[in-house]
Design a protein around this motif. Structure first.
Motif, short mmCIF file in Angstrom:
data_model
loop_
_atom_site.label_atom_id
_atom_site.label_comp_id
_atom_site.label_asym_id
_atom_site.label_seq_id
_atom_site.Cartn_x
_atom_site.Cartn_y
_atom_site.Cartn_z
N TYR A 48 -4.99 -8.23 -8.02
CA TYR A 48 -5.74 -7.00 -7.77
C TYR A 48 -4.95 -5.72 -8.06
O TYR A 48 -5.50 -4.77 -8.60
CB TYR A 48 -6.21 -6.98 -6.31
N LEU A 49 -3.68 -5.69 -7.69
CA LEU A 49 -2.90 -4.47 -7.86
C LEU A 49 -2.04 -4.47 -9.12
O LEU A 49 -1.30 -3.53 -9.37
CB LEU A 49 -2.01 -4.25 -6.64
N GLY A 50 -2.14 -5.55 -9.90
CA GLY A 50 -1.37 -5.62 -11.15
C GLY A 50 0.11 -5.82 -10.94
O GLY A 50 0.93 -5.40 -11.76
N LEU A 51 0.49 -6.51 -9.85
CA LEU A 51 1.90 -6.69 -9.52
C LEU A 51 2.48 -8.02 -9.98
O LEU A 51 3.68 -8.26 -9.79
CB LEU A 51 2.11 -6.55 -8.00
N ALA A 52 1.66 -8.89 -10.57
CA ALA A 52 2.12 -10.25 -10.88
C ALA A 52 3.28 -10.28 -11.86
O ALA A 52 4.05 -11.25 -11.87
CB ALA A 52 0.95 -11.09 -11.42
N GLY A 234 -2.81 -13.75 6.01
CA GLY A 234 -2.95 -13.16 4.69
C GLY A 234 -2.14 -13.94 3.67
O GLY A 234 -1.37 -14.84 4.03
N THR A 235 -2.32 -13.61 2.41
CA THR A 235 -1.61 -14.33 1.34
C THR A 235 -0.83 -13.36 0.46
O THR A 235 -1.12 -12.16 0.40
CB THR A 235 -2.59 -15.12 0.46
N PHE A 236 0.15 -13.92 -0.23
CA PHE A 236 0.95 -13.16 -1.20
C PHE A 236 0.54 -13.48 -2.63
O PHE A 236 1.16 -13.00 -3.58
CB PHE A 236 2.44 -13.49 -1.03
N SER A 237 -0.48 -14.31 -2.80
CA SER A 237 -0.84 -14.79 -4.14
C SER A 237 -1.89 -13.94 -4.83
O SER A 237 -2.25 -14.21 -5.98
CB SER A 237 -1.36 -16.23 -4.03
N LYS A 238 -2.36 -12.90 -4.16
CA LYS A 238 -3.42 -12.08 -4.74
C LYS A 238 -2.92 -10.65 -4.97
O LYS A 238 -2.30 -10.37 -5.99
CB LYS A 238 -4.67 -12.17 -3.87
N ALA A 239 -3.12 -9.76 -4.03
CA ALA A 239 -2.69 -8.38 -4.25
C ALA A 239 -1.18 -8.27 -4.46
O ALA A 239 -0.72 -7.40 -5.20
CB ALA A 239 -3.12 -7.51 -3.08
N PHE A 240 -0.40 -9.16 -3.82
CA PHE A 240 1.05 -9.11 -3.98
C PHE A 240 1.51 -9.65 -5.34
O PHE A 240 2.62 -9.36 -5.77
CB PHE A 240 1.73 -9.93 -2.87
N GLY A 241 0.69 -10.48 -5.96
CA GLY A 241 1.03 -11.02 -7.27
C GLY A 241 2.10 -12.09 -7.24
O GLY A 241 2.69 -12.39 -8.28
N ILE A 286 3.29 -1.35 -0.18
CA ILE A 286 3.34 -0.25 0.78
C ILE A 286 3.42 1.10 0.08
O ILE A 286 2.73 2.06 0.45
CB ILE A 286 4.54 -0.43 1.73
N SER A 287 4.24 1.20 -0.96
CA SER A 287 4.51 2.50 -1.58
C SER A 287 3.48 2.93 -2.62
O SER A 287 3.19 4.12 -2.74
CB SER A 287 5.90 2.48 -2.23
N ASP A 288 2.91 1.98 -3.35
CA ASP A 288 2.06 2.33 -4.50
C ASP A 288 0.58 2.44 -4.12
O ASP A 288 -0.27 1.67 -4.56
CB ASP A 288 2.23 1.29 -5.61
N HIS A 289 0.29 3.44 -3.28
CA HIS A 289 -1.11 3.60 -2.85
C HIS A 289 -2.02 3.92 -4.03
O HIS A 289 -3.22 3.60 -4.00
CB HIS A 289 -1.20 4.71 -1.80
N TRP A 290 -1.47 4.51 -5.07
CA TRP A 290 -2.28 4.86 -6.24
C TRP A 290 -2.94 3.63 -6.85
O TRP A 290 -4.04 3.75 -7.45
CB TRP A 290 -1.43 5.56 -7.30
N ARG A 291 -2.34 2.46 -6.68
CA ARG A 291 -2.94 1.25 -7.22
C ARG A 291 -4.25 0.92 -6.49
O ARG A 291 -5.23 0.50 -7.12
CB ARG A 291 -1.97 0.07 -7.09
N ARG A 292 -4.27 1.11 -5.18
CA ARG A 292 -5.49 0.87 -4.43
C ARG A 292 -6.58 1.88 -4.81
O ARG A 292 -7.75 1.53 -4.95
CB ARG A 292 -5.20 0.95 -2.92
N LEU A 364 -11.55 -7.81 -10.38
CA LEU A 364 -10.95 -6.71 -11.14
C LEU A 364 -9.54 -6.41 -10.68
O LEU A 364 -9.08 -6.87 -9.64
CB LEU A 364 -11.83 -5.47 -11.01
N SER A 365 -8.84 -5.61 -11.48
CA SER A 365 -7.44 -5.27 -11.22
C SER A 365 -7.21 -3.80 -11.49
O SER A 365 -7.91 -3.17 -12.30
CB SER A 365 -6.53 -6.11 -12.13
N ALA A 366 -6.19 -3.27 -10.83
CA ALA A 366 -5.82 -1.87 -11.04
C ALA A 366 -5.31 -1.61 -12.45
O ALA A 366 -5.23 -0.46 -12.88
CB ALA A 366 -4.76 -1.45 -10.02
N VAL A 367 -4.95 -2.67 -13.19
CA VAL A 367 -4.47 -2.47 -14.56
C VAL A 367 -5.61 -2.30 -15.55
O VAL A 367 -5.39 -1.91 -16.70
CB VAL A 367 -3.56 -3.64 -15.02
N HIS A 368 -6.85 -2.57 -15.13
CA HIS A 368 -7.99 -2.37 -16.02
C HIS A 368 -8.32 -0.88 -16.16
O HIS A 368 -8.29 -0.14 -15.18
CB HIS A 368 -9.22 -3.11 -15.50
#
Length: 390
Positions: A48-52, A234-241, A286-292, A364-368
């Motif tokens: 979701y946040l393009g962090l993978a 919660g999981t680390f496999s989605k928004a955390f990438g 935590i820091s990259d609120h712009w991604r949300r 969808l993802s923030a990288v789109h």
């Protein structure tokens, strides 16, 4: 083994057989996936946040590989509880504003293990009918009675709570964001009901953690309900990438889970390098609120475009956008037509979703970019007309 062939034939005939398909990373084009050596717009990812593939996470894991090796070598209760675990769990507890946290291998193991640690024979679990399969399996494994309430139907849940009010332990469990529909649980009402009937409340933030809240804490925090929820998962496999799962709550809860969660006790710990990568990803979440901000903007744009075209699209404002097709075979044809146009979007069919609601589940993802998604929506509209879906 002949029975397997017969059952597979039935699945194939009903357009329900599944198969594994190889995918690769499109290095030069974020938001794309390689299929058959062809780059396709990836509208089926949980990234979701393009962090993978974030360079900071990769570098953190590379350094940890050199210092910690490739594997933990044992379960956490033996010698696998390496130093990075404590650092991560302290950071998670602070992020979630809970007393303690526990990292588990993945979301499926977390749900299936934690539910069984909380309830058993003589107890009852109240579960939304559209909850994830890992929750359903956790209830079955726990041997507690399974009281399923109609999706987001709080009056039905109240009726069931009254019916089972004399059971020993009562647990209400729900997804925060439902993975196949993208809509929200009615968390305020669930908190009220759990208080009224003396139940525990467990919320699965797999598809909302990292996305909702000022620092990505999840939907419970965004609604100001985090201190009224007993078990945060919660999981680390989605928004955390990355990969893995967490449970947050009271110190008493975490102490209990360490002693009772079988997937934690009897599984080798996650590799230390992966735990270090999760810690770095948490910093970015935590820091990259712009991604949300961007994620919700492009999600709203894409959802609105499909609705304006006349498609049946699920309600909600999450990055999960289900386009309901209905027929299994039609959903497969729609997915194949999208792939021919360079869009990777998978058909979701029963038993993952109810009969008659086969769909294309866009994620969808923030990288789109807005341009990519508007072009994709135009392509989807064209295919919908060709197939008679519109």
């Amino acid at each position: 083994m002949e029975w397997m062939e017969k059952e597979l034939e039935l699945l194939s005939g009903a357009s329900l057989e599944r198969s594994l398909r190889e995918s690769g990373v499109a290095q030069e084009t974020p938001g794309y996936v390689l299929r058959n050596e062809r780059a396709m717009l990836n509208l089926s990812s949980n990234n979701y946040l393009g962090l993978a593939d974030h360079p900071a996470t990769i570098e953190a894991m590379r350094g940890a590989l050199l210092s910690e090796g490739v594997g933990a070598g044992a379960s956490r209760l033996v010698t696998g509880n390496r130093f990075p675990y404590g650092q991560l769990e302290q950071a998670l507890a602070e992020w979630q504003r809970c007393e303690a946290a526990l990292v588990i291998a993945n979301g499926y193991m977390a749900n299936s293990g934690v539910i069984g640690a909380l309830v058993g024979r003589g107890d009852v679990v109240f579960s939304d009918r559209l909850n994830h399969a890992s929750i359903v399996d956790g209830v079955v494994l726990s041997r507690a009675e399974h009281a399923r309430y109609r999706h987001n139907d709080m009056e039905h849940l109240r009726t069931l709570l009254k019916k089972y009010r004399n059971h020993r332990r009562k647990l209400i469990v729900t997804d925060a964001i439902f993975s196949m529909d993208g809509d929200q649980a009615h968390l305020r009402e669930l908190v009220s009901l759990k208080q009224e009937y003396g139940a525990m409340l467990m919320v699965d933030e797999a598809h909302s953690g990292g996305i909702y809240g000022r620092h990505g804490e999840g939907l419970c925090h965004e609604l100001g309900l985090h201190d009224q929820v007993d078990i945060h998962m919660g999981t680390f496999s989605k928004a955390f990438g990355v990969y893995g799962a967490y449970i947050c709550g009271s110190r008493t809860l975490i102490r209990w889970l360490v002693n009772e969660v079988r997937p934690l006790i009897y599984s080798t710990a996650l590799p230390p390098s992966l735990v270090v990568g999760i810690s770095k990803a948490l910093e970015l979440v935590i820091s990259d609120h712009w991604r949300r901000v961007k994620l919700f903007a492009v999600s709203q744009l894409f959802r609105s475009s499909l609705k304006h075209s006349g498609f049946i699209v699920g309600d909600g404002g999450s990055p999960i956008v289900p386009l309901i097709v209905g027929n299994n075979e039609a959903a497969l044809r729609f997915s194949h037509a999208l792939e021919e146009k360079g869009i990777a979007a998978v058909a979701i069919r029963p038993p993952t979703v109810p009969d008659g609601t086969a769909r294309i589940r866009f994620s969808l993802s923030a990288v789109h970019s807005e341009t990519e998604l508007l072009d994709a929506a135009n392509c989807i509209r064209s295919i919908g007309h060709q197939m008679g879906v519109l």
